[in-house]
Design a protein around this motif. Structure first.
Motif, short mmCIF file in Angstrom:
data_model
loop_
_atom_site.label_atom_id
_atom_site.label_comp_id
_atom_site.label_asym_id
_atom_site.label_seq_id
_atom_site.Cartn_x
_atom_site.Cartn_y
_atom_site.Cartn_z
N ASP A 71 -30.81 -47.76 32.00
CA ASP A 71 -30.49 -46.92 33.15
C ASP A 71 -31.76 -46.33 33.75
O ASP A 71 -31.89 -46.20 34.97
N VAL A 116 -26.18 -38.43 42.34
CA VAL A 116 -26.46 -38.44 40.91
C VAL A 116 -27.94 -38.65 40.67
O VAL A 116 -28.55 -37.99 39.81
N SER A 140 -17.55 -40.47 30.22
CA SER A 140 -18.68 -39.54 30.17
C SER A 140 -19.88 -40.12 30.92
O SER A 140 -20.04 -41.34 31.04
N LEU A 141 -20.71 -39.22 31.43
CA LEU A 141 -21.93 -39.63 32.14
C LEU A 141 -23.00 -39.90 31.09
O LEU A 141 -23.64 -38.99 30.57
N THR A 142 -23.15 -41.19 30.76
CA THR A 142 -24.06 -41.61 29.70
C THR A 142 -25.22 -42.38 30.31
O THR A 142 -25.03 -43.31 31.10
N TRP A 191 -18.66 -35.70 38.72
CA TRP A 191 -18.99 -35.62 37.30
C TRP A 191 -18.94 -34.14 36.90
O TRP A 191 -19.90 -33.40 37.10
N ILE A 235 -25.26 -34.18 30.50
CA ILE A 235 -25.37 -35.64 30.54
C ILE A 235 -25.62 -36.15 29.13
O ILE A 235 -26.46 -35.61 28.40
N LEU A 266 -23.92 -32.94 40.89
CA LEU A 266 -23.09 -33.70 39.97
C LEU A 266 -21.61 -33.35 40.15
O LEU A 266 -20.73 -34.24 40.08
N ARG A 271 -20.26 -34.04 30.76
CA ARG A 271 -19.76 -34.35 32.11
C ARG A 271 -19.00 -35.67 32.10
O ARG A 271 -19.48 -36.68 31.55
N ARG A 272 -17.84 -35.65 32.74
CA ARG A 272 -17.00 -36.84 32.84
C ARG A 272 -16.48 -36.98 34.26
O ARG A 272 -16.38 -36.00 35.00
N ASN A 273 -16.10 -38.21 34.60
CA ASN A 273 -15.52 -38.44 35.92
C ASN A 273 -14.00 -38.34 35.85
O ASN A 273 -13.43 -38.00 34.79
N ALA A 333 -23.29 -45.21 37.63
CA ALA A 333 -23.49 -43.80 38.00
C ALA A 333 -24.53 -43.66 39.10
O ALA A 333 -24.40 -42.80 39.98
#
Length: 645
Positions: free
Chosen positions: A521, A360, A468-470, A453, A499, A448, A461-463, A354
């Motif tokens: 991350d 992002v 999912s944006l994890t 996202w 998120i 985003l 939020r997903r692409n 991400a």
């Protein structure tokens, strides 16, 4: 060859060689003679110390450093509390977690790093003075360097420190040390040779910058070759047993994850040296380890530990009201810090899928509210880092102009056009009265969305692939409670944006392993401030070792950053060097790989009233473990009053 034989060969050449060949041989001979003459005329610099541009604050006959007390008494103990654990005394391996001060026993040819942080001397940036080496010599080209060692130098077991030990230590780091270090050094230092027992020569690769070469080989810790060969120990293993050092301190006692104690060596070989006058004054340095920062602070209040450098503004503002403070048994001081602040904060792992999209990273950063954090959690005591050289003339400001503009243009297409037309990136501002600033939230959501996202019906939020944006924020459970609060509030804001953010608090051992493996991350970490050029910049910011360097927690890999560092290493004047560092600061801020969380502008220290320090603090180090000293009368008074046991 006899004179008659040389004459015979000459006659043969005259009789059988064409005139043109004779002329060519004469030219070759003249060229050889001229080359030898040039070498003879090449200026050789001999000195008691080293700086790249050759200027040294202290002359060869200096008696001691200006900031020390040369008459400081020797004696007493200083003790410090640390949070976390350790299971090794070898900091040069990825295996195990080494104790603090586990390098304090070792010395190098030119000075050393101060116990507790900072460089030597603490009042002159970029200068080194002979320690194991009494002098060095090198040509103006800096193609090589010879060190002349002090024959009286001894390891703590009484064996002499020789050039063979220096060569062994240099090679050991290349063969068994950290890969990022070894890869960088091999390319720059192709050969080293022992001339005699106390003389060693290093050769440097042709056609590369001479930056950080002499100081590199001059600051390698020197270990006993005999000990390593006798024991079969390796540098890449975690272990508690260590080789004898030549320094002023010895390991006294080790209690794994609880205590490490070091004692001053009365038989240390170097007490007479000017570099050591007024330094290494405590008989014992004791490190006490605690499970968390709160327990460590309670130990200081109780007098179990006696010196504390405070890093938590909340504690500094509101926790120093215990009885020992009120009756004057504990001193609380703010001492000036002359170094620009390190660029520390919340670091992005640029290897995370991400975060490969800068939008992002920018959106995530907008969820950190420095103003609210400083007001609500830090009592307004922190200042914000603007750059990697905050507050110095190396800080990049305004649009690029003059030499810096021309320099950036000369780098070609790798320079984004935005760098030439916009001012350096500075941290965003937020509402100090609200944890989440709405305007920043709106901008973050927009970024985003642009990055693909988007928010689903469940608020996550997903692409486009439905992922999912994890994000996981890794935290050391032994860290400061205030840091935990900063991280948890930040994660709360991330969740508000849809998120799937998780604050992962793990024990010290697991944290060390995951941090080394870059299994995160987001993490609290950072980079040192920019104070000048050097090959160490490549280990910190360069692409070559970005995937595994322990010194580059973001994994930054930028061709533009590489190009600027390499150009900076070739600069020939201080003004030119400074210009390239300002350009580097501009570009590092543009790359955007961490969220600065603020810094304390001074050293915050508290200590039981039995220690003293020089009246004038040097700019580049606090030096509590180096040039502070123990007042026996004050210590007895504290014990007599019952304040200390």
């Amino acid at each position: 060859m006899t004179r008659q034989r040389r004459r015979a060969q000459t006659r043969a050449l005259n009789n059988s060689t064409p005139l043109r060949l004779v002329f060519a041989l004469i030219c070759l001979s003249l060229a050889s003679l001229m080359a030898h003459a040039a070498l003879a005329q090449e200026k050789i610099i001999k000195s008691h110390g080293y700086s790249y541009f050759g200027e040294l604050k202290y002359p060869a006959d200096y008696p001691y450093f200006d900031y020390v007390n040369p008459d400081a008494p020797k004696g007493g103990e200083i003790s410090i509390a640390l949070s976390g654990t350790f299971d090794s005394m070898n900091p040069y391996s990825r295996k195990g977690k080494a104790s603090a001060l586990s390098t304090v026993m070792y010395e190098s040819l030119l000075g050393e790093v101060l116990a507790g942080g900072g460089a030597l001397p603490a009042d002159a940036d970029g200068e080194l003075y002979g320690l194991l080496a009494e002098s060095l010599e090198y040509p103006e080209t800096k193609d090589w360097v010879i060190f002349y060692m002090r024959p009286e130098a001894r390891f703590s077991d009484g064996t002499p420190v020789t050039a063979h030990d220096v060569l062994f230590s240099h090679n050991l780091l290349l063969d068994q040390g950290l890969k990022s270090y070894a890869d960088a050094v091999r390319k720059r230092i192709p050969k080293a040779e022992v001339i005699d027992d106390h003389t060693i020569k290093f050769y440097f690769t042709e056609g590369i910058s001479r930056r950080s070469l002499i100081d590199q080989v001059g600051t390698v810790p020197v270990w006993s070759q005999k000990w390593y060969e006798d024991t079969g120990a390796r540098l890449d293993e975690g272990r508690l047993e260590v080789s004898p050092g030549s320094g002023p301190y010895l390991i006294d006692q080790i209690d794994v994850s609880r205590r490490a104690t070091f004692r001053r060596n009365p038989d240390y070989w170097g007490w007479h040296l000017p570099i050591n006058k007024g330094r290494h004054n405590f008989d014992r340095i004791r490190l006490e380890y605690f499970t968390d920062a709160t327990t460590a602070f309670e130990a200081f209040k109780a007098g179990e530990v006696t010196f504390r450098t405070e890093s938590d503004p909340k504690k500094w503002a509101s926790f120093y009201d215990f009885p020992a403070i009120e009756r004057g048994s504990v001193v609380r001081e703010e001492l000036p810090d002359g170094t620009p602040p390190a660029m520390t904060g919340i670091v992005f792992n640029l290897g995370s899928e991400a975060f490969k999209d800068k939008r992002v990273r920018e959106a995530v950063a907008l969820c950190f509210n420095f103003e609210w954090t400083n007001k609500s959690l830090l009592y307004g005591l922190n200042a914000q880092q603007r750059s990697f050289s905050t507050g110095t003339d190396l800080e990049s400001k305004g649009l690029p102009a003059g030499d810096e503009l021309e320099f950036l243009k000369s780098l070609g297409d790798i320079v984004p056009s935005a760098l030439l037309t916009t001012e350096p990136l500075v941290p965003h501002t937020s509402d100090p009265d609200r944890l989440l600033t709405r305007k920043n939230l709106r901008l973050a959501k927009k970024l985003l969305d642009q990055a693909g996202w988007v928010t689903g019906d469940d608020g996550i939020r997903r692409n486009a692939q439905g992922k999912s944006l994890t994000l996981n924020f890794l935290f050391n459970s032994s860290g400061e409670p205030t840091d935990r609060a900063i991280g948890e509030n930040f994660v709360s804001n991330l969740k508000t944006m849809g998120i799937d953010a998780r604050f992962e608090s793990v024990d010290s051992a697991q944290y060390t392993k995951r941090e080394r493996d870059r299994d995160y991350d987001l993490v609290f970490d950072g980079y040192p401030s920019l104070m000048g050029t050097g090959t160490g910049l490549l280990q910190r910011f360069g692409s070559e070792a970005a995937s595994y360097s322990l010194f580059n927690p973001a994994g930054l890999a930028s061709p533009l950053v590489d190009a600027i560092i390499n150009k900076s290493l070739l600069t020939s004047s201080q003004a030119e060097e400074d210009m390239t560092i300002r350009a580097l600061d501009r570009v590092l801020r543009h790359e955007f790989f961490l969220i600065p969380t603020g810094y304390a502008p001074d050293h915050w220290v508290a200590y039981w009233d039995m220690y003293e320090h020089p009246e004038k603090q040097p700019p580049f180090a606090l030096g509590a473990l180096d040039f502070w000293w123990y007042n026996a009368e004050k210590a007895e008074a504290l014990k007599a009053s019952g304040a200390l046991r």
